[in-house]
Design a protein around this motif. Structure first.
Motif, PDB file in Angstrom:
ATOM      1  N   GLY A 198       0.761  -1.277  -0.026  1.00 26.87           N
ATOM      2  CA  GLY A 198      -0.189   0.045  -0.182  1.00 26.87           C
ATOM      3  C   GLY A 198       0.687   1.172   0.037  1.00 26.87           C
ATOM      4  O   GLY A 198       0.182   2.529   0.320  1.00 26.87           O
ATOM      5  N   ARG A 199       2.270   1.259  -0.349  1.00 29.39           N
ATOM      6  CA  ARG A 199       3.079   2.216  -0.284  1.00 29.39           C
ATOM      7  C   ARG A 199       3.009   2.693  -1.899  1.00 29.39           C
ATOM      8  O   ARG A 199       4.006   2.599  -2.343  1.00 29.39           O
ATOM      9  CB  ARG A 199       4.357   2.076   0.417  1.00 29.39           C
ATOM     10  N   PHE A 200       2.033   3.439  -2.266  1.00 29.89           N
ATOM     11  CA  PHE A 200       2.023   3.698  -3.722  1.00 29.89           C
ATOM     12  C   PHE A 200       2.736   4.714  -4.336  1.00 29.89           C
ATOM     13  O   PHE A 200       3.156   4.701  -5.431  1.00 29.89           O
ATOM     14  CB  PHE A 200       0.376   4.181  -4.027  1.00 29.89           C
ATOM     15  N   GLN A 201       3.135   5.889  -3.326  1.00 26.66           N
ATOM     16  CA  GLN A 201       4.028   6.777  -4.074  1.00 26.66           C
ATOM     17  C   GLN A 201       5.281   6.091  -4.363  1.00 26.66           C
ATOM     18  O   GLN A 201       6.143   6.489  -5.317  1.00 26.66           O
ATOM     19  CB  GLN A 201       4.031   7.675  -2.882  1.00 26.66           C
TER      20      GLN A 201
ATOM     21  N   SER B 186      -0.654   2.524  -9.371  1.00 33.45           N
ATOM     22  CA  SER B 186       0.115   3.295  -8.185  1.00 33.45           C
ATOM     23  C   SER B 186      -0.162   4.661  -7.800  1.00 33.45           C
ATOM     24  O   SER B 186      -0.382   5.105  -6.718  1.00 33.45           O
ATOM     25  CB  SER B 186       1.589   2.733  -8.012  1.00 33.45           C
ATOM     26  N   LEU B 187      -0.375   5.556  -9.037  1.00 36.52           N
ATOM     27  CA  LEU B 187      -0.655   6.880  -9.088  1.00 36.52           C
ATOM     28  C   LEU B 187      -2.132   7.056  -8.449  1.00 36.52           C
ATOM     29  O   LEU B 187      -2.399   7.941  -7.651  1.00 36.52           O
ATOM     30  CB  LEU B 187      -0.454   7.524 -10.298  1.00 36.52           C
TER      31      LEU B 187
ATOM     32  N   GLU C 135      -2.520  12.291 -12.854  1.00 31.85           N
ATOM     33  CA  GLU C 135      -1.235  11.743 -13.222  1.00 31.85           C
ATOM     34  C   GLU C 135      -1.715  10.385 -13.555  1.00 31.85           C
ATOM     35  O   GLU C 135      -1.028   9.940 -14.602  1.00 31.85           O
ATOM     36  CB  GLU C 135      -0.213  11.743 -12.147  1.00 31.85           C
ATOM     37  N   ALA C 136      -2.501   9.590 -13.090  1.00 32.59           N
ATOM     38  CA  ALA C 136      -2.566   8.349 -13.331  1.00 32.59           C
ATOM     39  C   ALA C 136      -3.364   8.110 -14.862  1.00 32.59           C
ATOM     40  O   ALA C 136      -3.091   7.237 -15.454  1.00 32.59           O
ATOM     41  CB  ALA C 136      -3.788   7.810 -12.338  1.00 32.59           C
ATOM     42  N   LYS C 137      -4.178   9.057 -14.959  1.00 28.20           N
ATOM     43  CA  LYS C 137      -4.905   9.218 -16.446  1.00 28.20           C
ATOM     44  C   LYS C 137      -3.939   9.333 -17.621  1.00 28.20           C
ATOM     45  O   LYS C 137      -3.819   8.740 -18.570  1.00 28.20           O
ATOM     46  CB  LYS C 137      -5.828  10.469 -16.435  1.00 28.20           C
TER      47      LYS C 137
ATOM     48  N   THR D 228      -8.546   0.272  -1.295  1.00 19.54           N
ATOM     49  CA  THR D 228      -7.063   0.374  -1.668  1.00 19.54           C
ATOM     50  C   THR D 228      -6.638   0.559  -3.267  1.00 19.54           C
ATOM     51  O   THR D 228      -5.699   1.191  -3.320  1.00 19.54           O
ATOM     52  CB  THR D 228      -6.354  -0.626  -1.109  1.00 19.54           C
ATOM     53  N   ASN D 229      -7.659  -0.084  -3.959  1.00 23.61           N
ATOM     54  CA  ASN D 229      -7.086   0.211  -5.605  1.00 23.61           C
ATOM     55  C   ASN D 229      -8.048   1.066  -6.176  1.00 23.61           C
ATOM     56  O   ASN D 229      -8.435   0.832  -7.196  1.00 23.61           O
ATOM     57  CB  ASN D 229      -7.331  -1.470  -6.070  1.00 23.61           C
ATOM     58  N   GLY D 230      -8.632   2.054  -5.461  1.00 26.70           N
ATOM     59  CA  GLY D 230      -9.309   3.134  -6.178  1.00 26.70           C
ATOM     60  C   GLY D 230     -10.620   2.811  -6.250  1.00 26.70           C
ATOM     61  O   GLY D 230     -11.461   3.357  -7.021  1.00 26.70           O
ATOM     62  N   GLU D 231     -11.031   1.690  -5.646  1.00 22.98           N
ATOM     63  CA  GLU D 231     -12.644   1.523  -5.610  1.00 22.98           C
ATOM     64  C   GLU D 231     -13.388   2.087  -4.947  1.00 22.98           C
ATOM     65  O   GLU D 231     -12.854   2.747  -4.038  1.00 22.98           O
ATOM     66  CB  GLU D 231     -12.797  -0.118  -5.210  1.00 22.98           C
ATOM     67  N   GLY D 232     -14.610   1.981  -4.951  1.00 24.30           N
ATOM     68  CA  GLY D 232     -15.750   2.629  -4.259  1.00 24.30           C
ATOM     69  C   GLY D 232     -15.592   2.023  -2.797  1.00 24.30           C
ATOM     70  O   GLY D 232     -15.218   1.041  -2.740  1.00 24.30           O
TER      71      GLY D 232
END
Length: 798
Positions: free
Chosen positions: A423-426, A452-453, A461-463, A499-503
Motif C-alpha cells: 500500500g506504499r503507492f508513492q 499506483s498513482l 497523473e494516473a490518467k 485500496t485500489n481506487g474502488e468505491g
C-alpha cells in the motif's frame, strides 16, 4: 609426426627440462615457462598465463604436491587428456638434439619461424593468437596447420566486419561480448545475450563471399593428414566464429567436428551453446545430452567440463519451460562443484520459478555467500523472501541489488510490486518510473505506474500514465482500466475508499446473503469455484482435452514401485511428470508453461507429495487433473474413475476399492477447496473397509454437495460464461465492467460482479438486514426477466 623413444620418456625429458629447482614438481613459475616455451609464437599476457595455470592446477589438483607443484605423473596425465601434443612439444623444444637448455630454447624460435614464409603472417599471429581458449590445456589448438587456418579466418572475419560496418549493416557491434568468460560463465543469461548480441547481415553479397571463402578453409581442415588434425581444425574454426558471434557458421563447424570424433565431449557442448544462442532450445538440449553421455563414459578426462554441461543443459531446459527438470541439472552441477555460484543462483531462481520458496532462499543465499556482488542473485532472493511474506527483509535485499546495479529492471519492477502490495503507492510509482527510464516501452510498468498513482490519489497523473500505456499496447485490460477510472470519476463514493481506487464497501456476513431462484449460486460455492477457475486459467488445463489423459494412461508403461507404506504404486519423479504435462499443454509458450507448472506444483504436487520424496502417484495425479480439463462433466468423471482403476491396487478390475475412492475425494477437496479439504484429510475413515465401488456408486460420492465435488456444476457454469459482458453494467463496488455472471440485488437494484458477490461486498449506501440476489448469466436473461415482471405487473393492474 616422428616418434623417438617412448611417450612417457619424452614427457619425462620435458618435465626435467622445466623442473629447474629439481624438487620433483613444476611450480607456477616453472609451469608458466613450459607453456610459453611450447607455444613460441603466442604472445601471452600475465592474465592469460594465470588463467591457464589456474585451470591446470584446479583440474589436476590430485597431482599437485604442495608447494612443489605439478608432478611428473600430473604432466603425463595432461598429455593423456589431449592438453598438448607430446611429439610436437618435444620437437619444438629441440630435446632430441641433446642441446643445453639455453641453446635448445633459442632453437625453438628459429625452427618455428623457418616454416613461415610471409612476414605479415608472423605479425598477425603475434597480435591474434592471444585468445585464452586457443592455448588452454583442454580446449587448445594442437597442430601448427590449424594455427594457419585460424590466422586466415581472422583476416576473413575482419574483412567482413569492415565491409558490413562501412555499409551500416552490422547491428549492435560488441565483438568482445562473447569472448569466452571462463568455465562458470560459458553461457550468459538470455538478457545478457540480447543486450550484447551482434547481428550480422546475412543476405548481403559480402556475407555470401565470406561463406564461400570459409568453405575453402573448411576444405583445408578436411584435407588434413589425420582425423585428429581435421578435428582440431574444425573445432578452432568453430571457436573463432563463436567468438565473433557468427553462430550459424560456428554450428556447422562444431557439427563437422562431432562427425569426426563422436565420443568427444567438446564439439557437442559447443554445438549446444550455438543452438541455445540461436533460440533452438530443444536441439541444444539434445547436444548437451550427447555431451553428457560422452563425458560420463569418458572417465575422469572430462570431469572438469561436467559442471558446465549440467548448467547449460539446465538453461536449455528452462528455455523450453521445463523448470523442474532444469533444477535437477543445476543441483548436479552444484554437487560436483560447490563453489559454482552461478549454478547455485540458477538453482535458486528455478526453485523460485516452481514455487519452492524456502529451498530457493537457501540456494540463493549460498550463491551470494560465494559471490557477494551478484546483483541477479540478490534480486531473486528478494522475490523469494517477498513470496514467503518477509517483506521488510525483501525490501533491503532488492535495494542491495539496485545498489550493485542501478539499472536492474527486474529488481526495480519487483520492488515496485512489493510496495504496491504494502500500500506504499508513492514509492511504487517511483520504482515504475525508474523502470521506464531504463526501458521506455515496458507497458506493464506503465500500467502499474498508473495504478499506483491512482492508489496515491493522483488521479490526473494516473490518467496520463494510462494514456501512455494505451499507446504502447492495445490489450483489453488497459481498456477496462480506463473504463474503471472513468467510473470512479463519475461516482465518487462516500465512506471507505478501497485500496485500489474502488468505491467504499461493507462486507456482509454470509447468512445475510439470500438467493432468489434455483439457478443463483450460493456465495461460498461461487468463491470456491472462482478460485478453481483462476487455477484453470493459469494452468490452461481447461484447454487440455480430458481424453488426452486417458490416451496417456493406455499408451504409457509406468513401472510399479513400492512406497514406504508397502503398497504398489505407479509413482513418477516430478521432472518426468513435467514431461507428461508438456505433452498435455504442448500449445503453450515456454514461459506460460513454466507458470502452469508452478501453479500445479504449488497446488497439486505439494498435496500429493506429502513426504517430500519428489515422487507422485501418477494415477491419483491424473484423477485429480481430470475434473478441471476440458470435456463434458460425464467424461471428466469417467476419466477420474478410470485413473483410479489404472492404479496397481485396482488394475484389471471394473471397480475401485472404497478406501481409494474416499481418499481420492478427500485429496480432490484438499487441492481445490483447501479451506475444507485439509481438515477433512486429517479424518481418515474406513481404512479397514475392503468393499469395492462401481462407477455409479463413485458418481454418487463425487456429486455429493457436502462431502464430494458437487461444486463442479458451478465450475461448468463459470467456464461457459466467463467471457459474457453485460452491456454498460458495472459492479457497484469495484466499478469494473461486469464480465461473467451479474448478481442483481432485488430490493435496491444494485449489481455486483462475481468476485465482489463471492467476497460479500456491498455498497455502504444500501444498508439492509438481508440482501436477496438473483444471478443473470447474460443480458438477454435479464431482459427476459424484466419482460416477465412487466407482463405480470400489467396483469395485476388489469
Amino acid at each position: 609426426m616422428a616418434t623417438r623413444g617412448s611417450r612417457s620418456e619424452k614427457v619425462k625429458r620435458i618435465f626435467q627440462q622445466f623442473d629447474t629447482n629439481r624438487d620433483g614438481g613444476l611450480n607456477r613459475e616453472e609451469m608458466a615457462a613450459l607453456v610459453v616455451a611450447v607455444n613460441p609464437r603466442v604472445k601471452f599476457s600475465d592474465e592469460q598465463i594465470n588463467a591457464i595455470l589456474d585451470e591446470v592446477f584446479r583440474t589436476y589438483g590430485e597431482f599437485i604436491d604442495g608447494e612443489k607443484g605439478l608432478t611428473y605423473d600430473g604432466l603425463l596425465r595432461t598429455y593423456d587428456d589431449g592438453a598438448g601434443d607430446v611429439d610436437r612439444d618435444f620437437d619444438a623444444l629441440g630435446l632430441e638434439l641433446n642441446l643445453d637448455e639455453n641453446k635448445g630454447l633459442s632453437m625453438v624460435s628459429e625452427a618455428s619461424s623457418s616454416s613461415i614464409v610471409d612476414e605479415r603472417a608472423i605479425e598477425s599471429q603475434k597480435k591474434q593468437r592471444t585468445a585464452a581458449w586457443a592455448v588452454s590445456p583442454n580446449h587448445g589448438i594442437v597442430f601448427d596447420d590449424t594455427w594457419k587456418i585460424v590466422d586466415d579466418l581472422e583476416i576473413l572475419v575482419k574483412r567482413l566486419k569492415a565491409k558490413q560496418a562501412k555499409d551500416g549493416k552490422l547491428k549492435g557491434d560488441n565483438s568482445d561480448a562473447f569472448s569466452d568468460a571462463g568455465w562458470s560463465r560459458e553461457l550468459g543469461t538470455s538478457a545478457e545475450i540480447s543486450e550484447k548480441r551482434v547481428f550480422w547481415e546475412e543476405s548481403t553479397h559480402d556475407y555470401a563471399v565470406f561463406v564461400k571463402e570459409l568453405g575453402v578453409l573448411r576444405n583445408r581442415a578436411d584435407g588434413a593428414r589425420s582425423r585428429e588434425e581435421a578435428f582440431d581444425g574444425h573445432m578452432a574454426i568453430g571457436r573463432v566464429l563463436y567468438e565473433h558471434q557468427l553462430f550459424k557458421e560456428a554450428l556447422v563447424s562444431f557439427k563437422r567436428a562431432c562427425e569426426l570424433q563422436p565420443t568427444d565431449v567438446r564439439p557437442h557442448f559447443r554445438a549446444g551453446n550455438c543452438l541455445y544462442v540461436l533460440g533452438r532450445y530443444r536441439e541444444a538440449k539434445e547436444e548437451y545430452l550427447l555431451a553428457l553421455e560422452a563425458a560420463e563414459t569418458g572417465g575422469n578426462q572430462w570431469a572438469y567440463l561436467l559442471p558446465q554441461i549440467y548448467v547449460n543443459l539446465g538453461i536449455a531446459l528452462e528455455g523450453e519451460g521445463m523448470v523442474l527438470s532444469a533444477c535437477e541439472y543445476y543441483r548436479e552441477s552444484a554437487i560436483l562443484c560447490p563453489t559454482h555460484f552461478r549454478a547455485l543462483k540458477l538453482l535458486g531462481s528455478a526453485l523460485f520459478g516452481v514455487g519452492e520458496y524456502r529451498a530457493a532462499v537457501k540456494a540463493l543465499e549460498e550463491a551470494i555467500f560465494i559471490k557477494p556482488d551478484y546483483a541477479d542473485a540478490h534480486c531473486d532472493l528478494a522475490s523469494a523472501l517477498h513470496a514467503m511474506g518477509e517483506d521488510e527483509r525483501a525490501i533491503e535485499v532488492f535495494q542491495k541489488a539496485i545498489d550493485l546495479k542501478p539499472g536492474h529492471v527486474d529488481a526495480l519492477y519487483n520492488l515496485g510490486g512489493l510496495y504496491m502490495d504494502l500500500g506504499r503507492f508513492q514509492r511504487a510509482s517511483e520504482m515504475y518510473a525508474r523502470v521506464l527510464a531504463v526501458w521506455p516501452n515496458h507497458w506493464r510498468a506503465q500500467l502499474n505506474k498508473a495504478v499506483s498513482l491512482l492508489g496515491a490519489g493522483e488521479t490526473e497523473e494516473a490518467k496520463k500514465a494510462l494514456k501512455e500505456a494505451l499507446k504502447m499496447t492495445n490489450r483489453v485490460e488497459l481498456h477496462d482500466a480506463v473504463s474503471h477510472l472513468k467510473q470512479l470519476q463519475k461516482k465518487k463514493s462516500k465512506g471507505n475508499r478501497g485500496t485500489n481506487g474502488e468505491g467504499g464497501f461493507d462486507i456482509v456476513e454470509p447468512s445475510k446473503f439470500k438467493t432468489v431462484g434455483e439457478r443463483t449460486t450460493v456465495r461460498q460455492d461461487l468463491a470456491n469455484a472462482l478460485e478453481i477457475r483462476a487455477f484453470q486459467k493459469i494452468t490452461r488445463l481447461s484447454r487440455c482435452d480430458v481424453e488426452l489423459l486417458k490416451k496417456e494412461m493406455s499408451e504409457t508403461d509406468v513401472p510399479v514401485s513400492y512406497s514406504g507404506g508397502g503398497g504398489p504404486q505407479k509413482s513418477i519423479r516430478k521432472p518426468n511428470l513435467e514431461e507428461i504435462l508438456r505433452k498435455f499443454l504442448h500449445f503453450l509458450k515456454p514461459e506460460t508453461f513454466q507458470g502452469a507448472v508452478k501453479a500445479i506444483n504449488e497446488r497439486i504436487l505439494s498435496v500429493l507429495d506429502e513426504t517430500g520424496s519428489a515422487r507422485v502417484d501418477l494415477g491419483m495425479f491424473y484423477a485429480i487433473l481430470a475434473p478441471i480439463c476440458s470435456g463434458s462433466p460425464e467424461k471428466r468423471k469417467r476419466v477420474a474413475f478410470d485413473a483410479l482403476l489404472w492404479r496397481p491396487v485396482n488394475e484389471g478390475s471394473t471397480q475401485v476399492r472404497k478406501v481409494d475412492a474416499v481418499r481420492y475425494i478427500k485429496l480432490l477437496r484438499a487441492v481445490y477447496i483447501p479451506s475444507h479439504g485439509v481438515s477433512e484429510m486429517m479424518e481418515v475413515h474406513g481404512e479397514a473397509d475392503s468393499s469395492m465401488v462401481s462407477l455409479s456408486e463413485f458418481l454418487v460420492m463425487f456429486d455429493d454437495p457436502d462431502w464430494g465435488f458437487g461444486i463442479m456444476s458451478t465450475l461448468m457454469k463459470l467456464e461457459a460464461g466467463d467471457r459474457n459482458r453485460h452491456g454498460r453494467h458495472v459492479c457497484s463496488v469495484c466499478r469494473y465492467p461486469i464480465i461473467g455472471s451479474r448478481f442483481k440485488e432485488m430490493k435496491s437494484h444494485f449489481s455486483l460482479c462475481s468476485q465482489c458477490y463471492s467476497e460479500g461486498k456491498v455498497p455502504p449506501t444500501f444498508k439492509q438486514d438481508e440482501y436477496k440476489f438473483k444471478e443473470y448469466g447474460s443480458e438477454s436473461e435479464a431482459m427476459k426477466d424484466k419482460c416477465i415482471c412487466f407482463t405480470s405487473q400489467s396483469h395485476n393492474a388489469s
